[in-house]
Design a protein around this motif. Sequence first.
Motif, short mmCIF file in Angstrom:
data_model
loop_
_atom_site.label_atom_id
_atom_site.label_comp_id
_atom_site.label_asym_id
_atom_site.label_seq_id
_atom_site.Cartn_x
_atom_site.Cartn_y
_atom_site.Cartn_z
N THR A 162 0.85 -1.20 0.00
CA THR A 162 0.00 0.00 0.00
C THR A 162 0.88 1.25 0.00
O THR A 162 1.82 1.35 0.79
CB THR A 162 -0.91 0.01 1.25
OG1 THR A 162 -1.67 -1.20 1.24
CG2 THR A 162 -1.85 1.21 1.24
N GLU A 163 0.54 2.19 -0.90
CA GLU A 163 1.31 3.43 -1.02
C GLU A 163 0.48 4.60 -0.48
O GLU A 163 -0.75 4.51 -0.43
CB GLU A 163 1.66 3.69 -2.49
CG GLU A 163 2.70 2.74 -3.06
CD GLU A 163 4.10 2.97 -2.47
OE1 GLU A 163 4.35 4.05 -1.92
OE2 GLU A 163 4.93 2.05 -2.55
N LEU A 164 1.15 5.66 -0.14
CA LEU A 164 0.48 6.89 0.30
C LEU A 164 0.66 7.97 -0.75
O LEU A 164 1.74 8.09 -1.35
CB LEU A 164 1.12 7.40 1.61
CG LEU A 164 0.76 6.67 2.90
CD1 LEU A 164 1.67 7.16 4.03
CD2 LEU A 164 -0.70 6.90 3.26
N LEU A 165 -0.40 8.75 -0.97
CA LEU A 165 -0.33 9.87 -1.92
C LEU A 165 -1.13 11.03 -1.31
O LEU A 165 -2.36 10.96 -1.23
CB LEU A 165 -0.91 9.43 -3.28
CG LEU A 165 -0.95 10.46 -4.40
CD1 LEU A 165 0.43 11.05 -4.68
CD2 LEU A 165 -1.51 9.83 -5.67
N GLY A 166 -0.41 12.06 -0.86
CA GLY A 166 -1.06 13.21 -0.24
C GLY A 166 -1.49 14.24 -1.27
O GLY A 166 -1.09 14.18 -2.44
N LEU A 167 -2.29 15.20 -0.84
CA LEU A 167 -2.79 16.25 -1.75
C LEU A 167 -3.23 17.46 -0.95
O LEU A 167 -3.85 17.32 0.11
CB LEU A 167 -3.98 15.73 -2.55
CG LEU A 167 -4.71 16.70 -3.49
CD1 LEU A 167 -5.29 15.95 -4.68
CD2 LEU A 167 -5.81 17.50 -2.80
N SER A 168 -2.91 18.65 -1.46
CA SER A 168 -3.56 19.87 -0.96
C SER A 168 -3.51 20.91 -2.07
O SER A 168 -2.80 20.74 -3.08
CB SER A 168 -2.91 20.40 0.31
OG SER A 168 -1.69 21.03 0.02
N VAL A 169 -4.26 22.00 -1.85
CA VAL A 169 -4.29 23.08 -2.84
C VAL A 169 -3.13 24.03 -2.52
O VAL A 169 -3.33 25.17 -2.13
CB VAL A 169 -5.67 23.79 -2.80
CG1 VAL A 169 -5.77 24.84 -3.91
CG2 VAL A 169 -6.80 22.78 -2.93
N ASP A 170 -1.93 23.51 -2.60
CA ASP A 170 -0.71 24.29 -2.40
C ASP A 170 0.23 23.99 -3.56
O ASP A 170 0.05 23.00 -4.27
CB ASP A 170 -0.02 23.88 -1.08
CG ASP A 170 -0.76 24.34 0.15
OD1 ASP A 170 -0.86 25.56 0.36
OD2 ASP A 170 -1.24 23.48 0.90
N SER A 171 1.24 24.84 -3.71
CA SER A 171 2.19 24.64 -4.82
C SER A 171 3.21 23.56 -4.46
O SER A 171 3.39 23.23 -3.27
CB SER A 171 2.93 25.95 -5.12
OG SER A 171 3.76 26.27 -4.02
N VAL A 172 3.89 23.06 -5.46
CA VAL A 172 4.92 22.06 -5.19
C VAL A 172 6.06 22.69 -4.38
O VAL A 172 6.66 22.03 -3.52
CB VAL A 172 5.39 21.38 -6.50
CG1 VAL A 172 6.36 22.25 -7.29
CG2 VAL A 172 5.99 20.01 -6.25
N SER A 173 6.33 23.98 -4.60
CA SER A 173 7.39 24.67 -3.82
C SER A 173 7.00 24.72 -2.34
O SER A 173 7.84 24.52 -1.46
CB SER A 173 7.60 26.10 -4.33
OG SER A 173 7.95 26.08 -5.67
N SER A 174 5.71 24.98 -2.09
CA SER A 174 5.24 25.00 -0.69
C SER A 174 5.39 23.62 -0.07
O SER A 174 5.86 23.49 1.06
CB SER A 174 3.77 25.46 -0.67
OG SER A 174 3.23 25.25 0.62
N ILE A 185 7.47 21.25 -0.89
CA ILE A 185 8.90 20.94 -0.69
C ILE A 185 9.40 21.67 0.56
O ILE A 185 10.08 21.09 1.42
CB ILE A 185 9.73 21.33 -1.94
CG1 ILE A 185 9.38 20.40 -3.11
CG2 ILE A 185 11.23 21.28 -1.63
CD1 ILE A 185 9.93 20.86 -4.46
N ALA A 186 9.04 22.96 0.68
CA ALA A 186 9.49 23.75 1.84
C ALA A 186 8.95 23.15 3.14
O ALA A 186 9.66 23.06 4.14
CB ALA A 186 9.03 25.20 1.68
N TRP A 187 7.70 22.73 3.12
CA TRP A 187 7.06 22.17 4.33
C TRP A 187 7.72 20.84 4.73
O TRP A 187 8.06 20.61 5.89
CB TRP A 187 5.57 21.99 4.06
CG TRP A 187 4.76 21.51 5.22
CD1 TRP A 187 4.88 21.88 6.52
CD2 TRP A 187 3.70 20.56 5.17
NE1 TRP A 187 3.94 21.22 7.29
CE2 TRP A 187 3.20 20.41 6.48
CE3 TRP A 187 3.10 19.83 4.14
CZ2 TRP A 187 2.15 19.55 6.79
CZ3 TRP A 187 2.05 18.99 4.44
CH2 TRP A 187 1.59 18.85 5.76
N VAL A 188 7.91 19.98 3.71
CA VAL A 188 8.53 18.68 3.97
C VAL A 188 9.94 18.87 4.54
O VAL A 188 10.35 18.17 5.47
CB VAL A 188 8.53 17.85 2.65
CG1 VAL A 188 9.52 16.72 2.71
CG2 VAL A 188 7.13 17.33 2.34
#
Lengths: 75, 218
Positions: B73-85, B87-90
């Motif tokens: 089983t894999e995980l795939l997250g999502l939000s209405v944010d940019s990929v830069s956001s 990356i910065a959050w992670v």
Amino acid sequence: MACVDDKGQLTASARKLLETIENNALTPEEIAKEAALPLFKVRSSMRDMKSMGFVTEEENGAYQMNPEASKLLKK
Amino acid sequence: MSEETMSQVNSLPRIGSKAPNFEATTTHGTLQLSDYEGSWVILFSHPADFTPVCTSEFISFQNIYPKLREMNTELLGLSVDSVSSHIAWVRNVKEKFGVEIEFPIIADLNKEVAEKYGMIMPEESSTETSRAVFIIDGQRTVRAIIYYPLSTGRNMDEILRVITALQATDEHNIATPADWKKGDKVIVPPANTAEMAEERVNDDSVECIDWYYCQKEI
């Protein structure tokens, strides 16, 4: 494209994938096993590299490295 | 409600339906849902990067990720944010909490995937995705859907429990009772003819309270 950086060099994961098929055409399932990478990652990266001309896809779904792409591996 | 809105509502994924395919920009490059065929995937949305409840959830999702991968089983997250956001959050989560988020996160800035999956609850927020969880099997069939509001973080034990139960159902053709966890007895599908009911109550391999309520070990 996720497989090359801003200098036009292969990312570490793209390099690993290309090295896996350097000598043999392999299916995404075989590549995932060989490279110990998740299958979803292999499928998306191979699609990416196919669109860039680094690899070709055979009728059975196996990917083969384009001879031109071997130059990228030497960089 | 306009006809167009009604039609969008009617086309949302349901349990048992084929999960709509999509192609999306993620922290791991461009991914299609079909890239996951053959493995189970938990597609989940969160309201926004750099928010406390979402951060706690991502740490918890990462904590169960190795166990999920053992369960194909894999995980795939999502939000209405940019990929830069994302990356910065992670990177911030790694720096501040010492946890490396290894699974991809969709940057759904145009809400294309969120709207396809009904992840936005306009009465709660029209700009953020709620805490939706879609459990999708290897044939891309939606097997379970769970929604939580913005204020309530998800329960990872429950998500693991649901996946375990669904996979046990597929493997053994059984159902699972309330609060079931691995190792507990499972429910044998009820007999649907009088003859089967009679056979069931005389079957020594199952424990029956009555003909419609039989359990067994797996």
